[in-house]
Design an enzyme around this catalytic site. Structure first.
Site, short mmCIF file in Angstrom:
data_model
loop_
_atom_site.label_atom_id
_atom_site.label_comp_id
_atom_site.label_asym_id
_atom_site.label_seq_id
_atom_site.Cartn_x
_atom_site.Cartn_y
_atom_site.Cartn_z
N TYR A 64 20.48 15.90 43.46
CA TYR A 64 19.91 16.64 44.59
C TYR A 64 18.41 16.39 44.80
O TYR A 64 17.80 17.06 45.62
CB TYR A 64 20.13 18.15 44.37
N LYS A 111 29.95 14.52 32.35
CA LYS A 111 30.79 13.33 32.43
C LYS A 111 30.14 12.31 31.49
O LYS A 111 29.71 11.23 31.91
CB LYS A 111 30.83 12.85 33.89
N ASP A 150 35.97 16.23 35.27
CA ASP A 150 37.30 16.02 35.87
C ASP A 150 38.34 16.89 35.16
O ASP A 150 39.18 17.54 35.80
CB ASP A 150 37.70 14.53 35.90
N ASP A 182 28.00 22.31 41.92
CA ASP A 182 28.34 22.55 43.32
C ASP A 182 29.85 22.44 43.51
O ASP A 182 30.47 23.29 44.15
CB ASP A 182 27.61 21.52 44.20
N ASP A 196 33.07 25.75 43.92
CA ASP A 196 34.00 25.97 45.04
C ASP A 196 35.41 26.19 44.50
O ASP A 196 36.16 27.04 44.99
CB ASP A 196 33.99 24.78 46.02
C1 IPM Z 1 26.09 25.47 47.87
C2 IPM Z 1 26.10 24.60 49.09
C3 IPM Z 1 24.78 23.84 49.16
C4 IPM Z 1 24.69 22.96 47.92
C5 IPM Z 1 24.56 23.03 50.42
C6 IPM Z 1 24.71 23.86 51.67
C7 IPM Z 1 23.21 22.33 50.41
O1 IPM Z 1 27.19 23.74 49.05
O2 IPM Z 1 25.21 26.34 47.77
O3 IPM Z 1 26.94 25.30 47.00
O4 IPM Z 1 25.20 21.84 47.92
O5 IPM Z 1 24.09 23.41 46.95
MG MG Z 2 28.56 24.18 47.48
#
Ligand code: IPM
Ligand code: MG
Length: 377
Positions: free
Chosen positions: A137, A187, A220, A244, A248
């Protein structure tokens, strides 16, 4: 009376709706738990960008720096090309405020539907500590021979001992407050340079926390273990990009993006931390009261823990969990109540102190970890 100054960034789409619901809960928490807040609205986001061309200006950084915490809704709009607001505001804020880690709980509350068949709340209570300022990032990289068939894109991942150590140290401290188990997720079999550094930091910092048991899982493999056996994890520490992605997946386990909370934590006290639901601005459902405010309310709970209001933090978490557990659907018209009505319901439980307290509240553990970090060593 204790007072905290909060910068409020409602943003775009459903951001203002969930933020307004969360602020109703904050009002109730203040009344019940004996503290006050001052709140300043800061208009960052797509609308502000389209009207002024401004992303995160130095003046806004200075204004935000003067606050104790930032409560963030969501930003983004189909009218702005992808990447501009994300990098120009969210990532810029995380960097400017030195928000070293992103703390993301994965907790399934009783009564909340999960797509993972057979998963129970007892088996799903972990926290992911995502390094928040480095890795892939950092925007380091280049493209040569751009626009020709010979073009080459190089995108680097940066891992400093300093930042990795801060994330790992925080994760060990949190694990000591919880079930005493910390997993490194990386990884290391392919990203050997970064992997070696992360592994060495784990070993060095780990020697200061002999009571915390450590473990290692490739990223993974994590995507397989997390849905199938989340009970094997207590605290997980990982790099920015892996964090990140796996958070999710973690959000799905606990009922979806609308439920998941996060805290971008500044660990040195020099600038405010920022608390945001994981979901985005959801322009397709904005303006209808269809967004679930739980992610925003749980982010508020985390903010309270970070500010040292541990009791209020646990109370907001418990009230949110109680309301969430009774919803017929987790978003849309099927919730049976609007975003604001749900916020008011959570607020009422906080005001009455009537929700059953969740056990092992991360939000109040956070208050103790932050207090430990603030002690002079
Ligand atoms: C998160 C989002 C952000 C990230 C994006 C919107 C930049 O996906 O907060 O997880 O990748 O960190
Ligand atoms: Mg995210």
């Amino acid at each position: 009376m204790r007072s905290h100054s909060i910068a409020v960034l409602p943003g775009d789409g459903v951001g203002p709706e969930v933020t307004s619901a969360a602020l109703a809960v904050l009002d109730a928490a203040q009344e019940r738990h004996g503290f006050t807040t001052t709140r300043t609205d800061v208009p960052l986001g797509a609308e502000h960008y389209l009207a002024t061309g401004e992303l995160l200006e130095d003046e806004a950084v200075e204004q935000l720096r003067g606050h104790d915490a930032i409560l963030f809704g969501a930003i983004g709009s189909p009218a702005v090309a992808p990447g501009i607001l994300e990098r120009g505001i969210i990532l810029a804020l995380r960097g400017a405020m030195r928000q070293a880690i992103n703390l993301r709980p994965v907790r399934l509350y009783p009564g909340v539907p999960t797509p993972i068949s057979g998963l129970t709340p007892e088996r799903c209570d972990l926290v992911i500590v995502r390094e928040n300022t480095e890795g892939a990032y950092v925007a380091q990289g280049s493209t040569v021979h751009r626009g020709t068939p010979a073009q080459v894109a190089v995108q680097e991942s940066v891992n400093t001992w300093y930042a990795v150590e801060r994330a790992v140290d925080f994760a060990f401290r949190l694990a000591s407050e919880r079930r005493g188990r910390l997993t490194l997720c990386h990884k290391t079999n392919v990203l050997v340079e970064a992997g070696r550094l992360w592994t060495a930091v784990m070993e060095e910092v780990g020697s200061r926390f002999p009571d915390v048991e450590t473990d290692y899982v490739h990223v993974d493999a994590m995507c397989m273990h997390l849905p199938v056996s989340p009970e094997r994890f207590d605290v997980v520490v990982t790099d920015n990009l892996f964090g990140d992605i796996v958070t999710d997946l973690g959000a799905v386990l606990q009922g979806g993006l609308g439920v998941a909370a996060s805290g971008n934590l500044n660990l040195d006290g020099a600038a405010p931390s920022m608390f945001e639901p994981i979901h985005g601005s959801a322009p397709d459902i904005a303006g209808r009261g269809w967004a679930n405010p739980a992610g925003a309310c749980l982010s508020l709970a985390m903010m309270l823990g970070h500010l040292g209001e541990g009791e209020a933090a646990a109370a907001v978490e418990s009230a949110t969990a109680a309301v969430l557990g009774e919803l017929p659907a987790l978003a849309g018209a099927g919730m049976g109540a609007s975003t604001q009505e749900l916020g008011d319901r959570v607020a009422a439980l906080v005001r009455e102190g009537s929700a059953p307290m969740v056990e092992g509240s991360l939000m109040s553990q956070l208050a103790r970890v932050m207090a430990g970090l603030r002690q002079p060593s």
